[in-house]
Design a protein around this motif. Sequence first.
Motif, mmCIF file in Angstrom:
data_model
loop_
_atom_site.group_PDB
_atom_site.id
_atom_site.type_symbol
_atom_site.label_atom_id
_atom_site.label_comp_id
_atom_site.label_asym_id
_atom_site.label_seq_id
_atom_site.Cartn_x
_atom_site.Cartn_y
_atom_site.Cartn_z
ATOM 1 N N GLU A 114 -0.474 8.611 11.690
ATOM 2 C CA GLU A 114 0.228 9.898 11.597
ATOM 3 C C GLU A 114 1.280 9.852 10.491
ATOM 4 O O GLU A 114 1.403 10.781 9.682
ATOM 5 N N THR A 115 2.033 8.758 10.435
ATOM 6 C CA THR A 115 3.080 8.586 9.421
ATOM 7 C C THR A 115 2.474 8.552 8.022
ATOM 8 O O THR A 115 2.964 9.223 7.110
ATOM 9 N N PHE A 116 1.387 7.779 7.839
ATOM 10 C CA PHE A 116 0.759 7.682 6.525
ATOM 11 C C PHE A 116 0.164 9.014 6.088
ATOM 12 O O PHE A 116 0.252 9.381 4.919
ATOM 13 N N SER A 117 -0.435 9.733 7.016
ATOM 14 C CA SER A 117 -0.997 11.040 6.676
ATOM 15 C C SER A 117 0.106 11.981 6.194
ATOM 16 O O SER A 117 -0.064 12.692 5.201
ATOM 17 N N ALA A 118 1.227 11.971 6.884
ATOM 18 C CA ALA A 118 2.339 12.845 6.499
ATOM 19 C C ALA A 118 2.927 12.434 5.148
ATOM 20 O O ALA A 118 3.155 13.279 4.280
ATOM 21 N N LEU A 119 3.174 11.144 4.958
ATOM 22 C CA LEU A 119 3.815 10.683 3.727
ATOM 23 C C LEU A 119 2.904 10.760 2.506
ATOM 24 O O LEU A 119 3.386 10.931 1.387
ATOM 25 N N LEU A 124 -3.956 10.242 0.166
ATOM 26 C CA LEU A 124 -4.721 9.165 0.793
ATOM 27 C C LEU A 124 -5.494 9.764 1.960
ATOM 28 O O LEU A 124 -4.944 10.525 2.748
ATOM 29 N N MET A 125 -6.778 9.406 2.048
ATOM 30 C CA MET A 125 -7.630 9.917 3.104
ATOM 31 C C MET A 125 -8.093 8.739 3.968
ATOM 32 O O MET A 125 -8.625 7.754 3.456
ATOM 33 N N VAL A 148 -6.740 2.014 6.896
ATOM 34 C CA VAL A 148 -7.769 1.965 5.862
ATOM 35 C C VAL A 148 -7.860 3.362 5.252
ATOM 36 O O VAL A 148 -8.252 4.317 5.921
ATOM 37 N N TYR A 149 -7.479 3.453 3.988
ATOM 38 C CA TYR A 149 -7.420 4.739 3.307
ATOM 39 C C TYR A 149 -8.093 4.654 1.941
ATOM 40 O O TYR A 149 -8.137 3.588 1.322
ATOM 41 N N GLN A 150 -8.547 5.803 1.476
ATOM 42 C CA GLN A 150 -9.092 5.905 0.134
ATOM 43 C C GLN A 150 -8.233 6.891 -0.627
ATOM 44 O O GLN A 150 -7.857 7.947 -0.106
ATOM 45 N N ARG A 151 -7.927 6.535 -1.872
ATOM 46 C CA ARG A 151 -7.144 7.421 -2.750
ATOM 47 C C ARG A 151 -7.998 8.618 -3.104
ATOM 48 O O ARG A 151 -9.159 8.461 -3.544
ATOM 49 N N THR A 152 -7.476 9.800 -2.880
ATOM 50 C CA THR A 152 -8.225 11.010 -3.214
ATOM 51 C C THR A 152 -8.224 11.229 -4.724
ATOM 52 O O THR A 152 -7.470 10.586 -5.464
ATOM 53 N N TYR A 153 -9.031 12.128 -5.168
ATOM 54 C CA TYR A 153 -9.122 12.440 -6.589
ATOM 55 C C TYR A 153 -8.151 13.531 -6.989
ATOM 56 O O TYR A 153 -8.040 13.874 -8.143
ATOM 57 N N GLU A 154 -7.418 14.039 -6.018
ATOM 58 C CA GLU A 154 -6.377 15.042 -6.267
ATOM 59 C C GLU A 154 -5.080 14.318 -6.598
ATOM 60 O O GLU A 154 -4.913 13.146 -6.325
ATOM 61 N N ASN A 155 -4.101 15.032 -7.168
ATOM 62 C CA ASN A 155 -2.794 14.434 -7.430
ATOM 63 C C ASN A 155 -2.175 14.074 -6.135
ATOM 64 O O ASN A 155 -1.422 13.304 -5.876
#
Length: 155
Positions: A114-119, A124-125, A148-155
């Motif tokens: 939850e924290t990572f999604s918010a920050l 990061l997905m 475990v996250y993947q960097r999105t292609y958006e800014n």
Amino acid sequence: LDLGCAKGTLVKAARMLGWEAYGIEGAASVVSPSRFIFNGDITEHISASEPFDMVTAWEVLEHIPTHLLPGVVNNIVRNLKPGGLFLASTNDEPELHCGVDLHVIKLTNAKWKETFSALSAGRLMEIDLGLKPHQYARQNFKNPSFLVYQRTYEN
């Protein structure tokens, strides 16, 4: 890029496999600086000359005060290629040294996510690589917690 790399064991192993790997460790008493291991604060601005395919943080995030986590997340995003992976483990158990608990944040895996999604604000997905707990570099066996996250292609 291994954040909180301690003595750089993972970095050295990756380099032996032929990977271009680097590590950053905040505890000056732990790190032996080299061309690949650096002493630094992962909450402060870090910008590598080229972004990485992967950024890791094994049993590190629980040592960072909550108000400094945005800087860590920004460093992860800044230094990760679009499509690149961020992998981490967290620990919600105390880590006492001389009566001082070094784990200043104790969150469940759900709260970390939850924290990572918010920050990360969509940068990061969360993804599932299908890894089993024993396939990660480090873990808390009592309460396994992985990010475990993947960097999105958006800014």
